[in-house]
Motif scaffolding. Structure first.
Motif, short mmCIF file in Angstrom:
data_model
loop_
_atom_site.label_atom_id
_atom_site.label_comp_id
_atom_site.label_asym_id
_atom_site.label_seq_id
_atom_site.Cartn_x
_atom_site.Cartn_y
_atom_site.Cartn_z
N UNK A 49 0.81 -1.23 0.00
CA UNK A 49 0.00 0.00 0.00
C UNK A 49 0.84 1.27 0.00
N UNK A 50 1.78 1.37 0.91
CA UNK A 50 2.59 2.59 0.98
C UNK A 50 3.46 2.75 -0.26
N UNK A 51 4.17 1.69 -0.70
CA UNK A 51 4.92 1.86 -1.96
C UNK A 51 4.00 2.19 -3.14
N UNK A 52 2.80 1.62 -3.14
CA UNK A 52 1.85 1.93 -4.21
C UNK A 52 1.48 3.40 -4.22
N UNK A 53 1.23 3.95 -3.04
CA UNK A 53 0.91 5.38 -2.95
C UNK A 53 2.08 6.23 -3.41
N UNK A 54 3.28 5.83 -3.04
CA UNK A 54 4.46 6.59 -3.44
C UNK A 54 4.68 6.53 -4.95
N UNK A 55 4.50 5.35 -5.52
CA UNK A 55 4.70 5.21 -6.98
C UNK A 55 3.66 6.02 -7.73
N UNK A 56 2.40 5.93 -7.30
CA UNK A 56 1.34 6.68 -7.97
C UNK A 56 1.59 8.18 -7.84
N UNK A 57 2.06 8.61 -6.69
CA UNK A 57 2.38 10.03 -6.51
C UNK A 57 3.52 10.44 -7.45
#
Length: 185
Positions: A49-57
């Protein structure tokens, strides 16, 4: 409890310790199960979840920078070849970064809604790239009007792509919020 009345004190103490031991044992297994569940969710959130949010950002930032640089290179056209070359190099870098980030995100896609939002973003990105294929060649040949037309006609594709990024971001944020509401975190 009449049966305890006639038993010896040693037996009464033994029974009470056995009851307490069984209670503590049940409590241990319940807590252990809950801690394992929490541990799995924390690992999932920290690994996905956190890496996903960072990648999308990062995708969102690169898309914004790409579009900004595409407009800037049109303005730099009369400012000299060095500025134009630097700007085109940045544009190529943004294309590469976005492709790499989308590929990186593909490795952590989890769930149907995440997969759907990811595939929509990927399609939208490819559509935008195809729409802007000739942009660099028009800039290099100093055909600013055609390059400007490409940017003008790709605006809807850019907005669509931006919406897809925001949708993917909301899926990731929504997932972590659902887990918090369930009380897992």
């Amino acid at each position: 409890m009449n049966f305890l009345k006639n038993t010896s004190i040693v037996r009464k103490i033994t029974i009470s310790f056995i009851v307490m031991f069984v209670f503590v044992l049940c409590l241990f297994f319940t807590i252990n199960k809950q801690l394992k569940s929490i541990g799995q969710e924390i690992i999932r959130i920290s690994d996905i979840s956190i890496p996903g949010l960072m990648i999308v950002s990062d995708i969102n930032q690169n898309i914004s920078n790409l579009r900004r640089e595409q407009f800037a290179v049109i303005l730099y056209n009369n400012s000299g070849i060095e500025r134009k070359t630097t700007s085109l190099s940045k544009i190529d870098g943004y294309y590469s970064n976005i492709d790499n980030l989308i590929l990186k995100y593909s490795k952590i896609v989890d769930g149907n809604d995440d997969k759907y939002a990811y595939n929509e973003l990927k399609k939208s990105w490819q559509t935008y790239k195809n729409k802007c294929d000739d942009f660099d060649s028009y800039i290099n040949s100093n055909n600013i009007n055609l390059a400007g037309d490409i940017l003008e006609h790709s605006y809807k594709k850019f907005i669509d792509m931006n919406d897809k990024v925001n949708s993917l971001y909301k899926v990731n944020v929504g997932y972590t919020q659902k887990k918090q509401q369930k009380g897992i975190i």
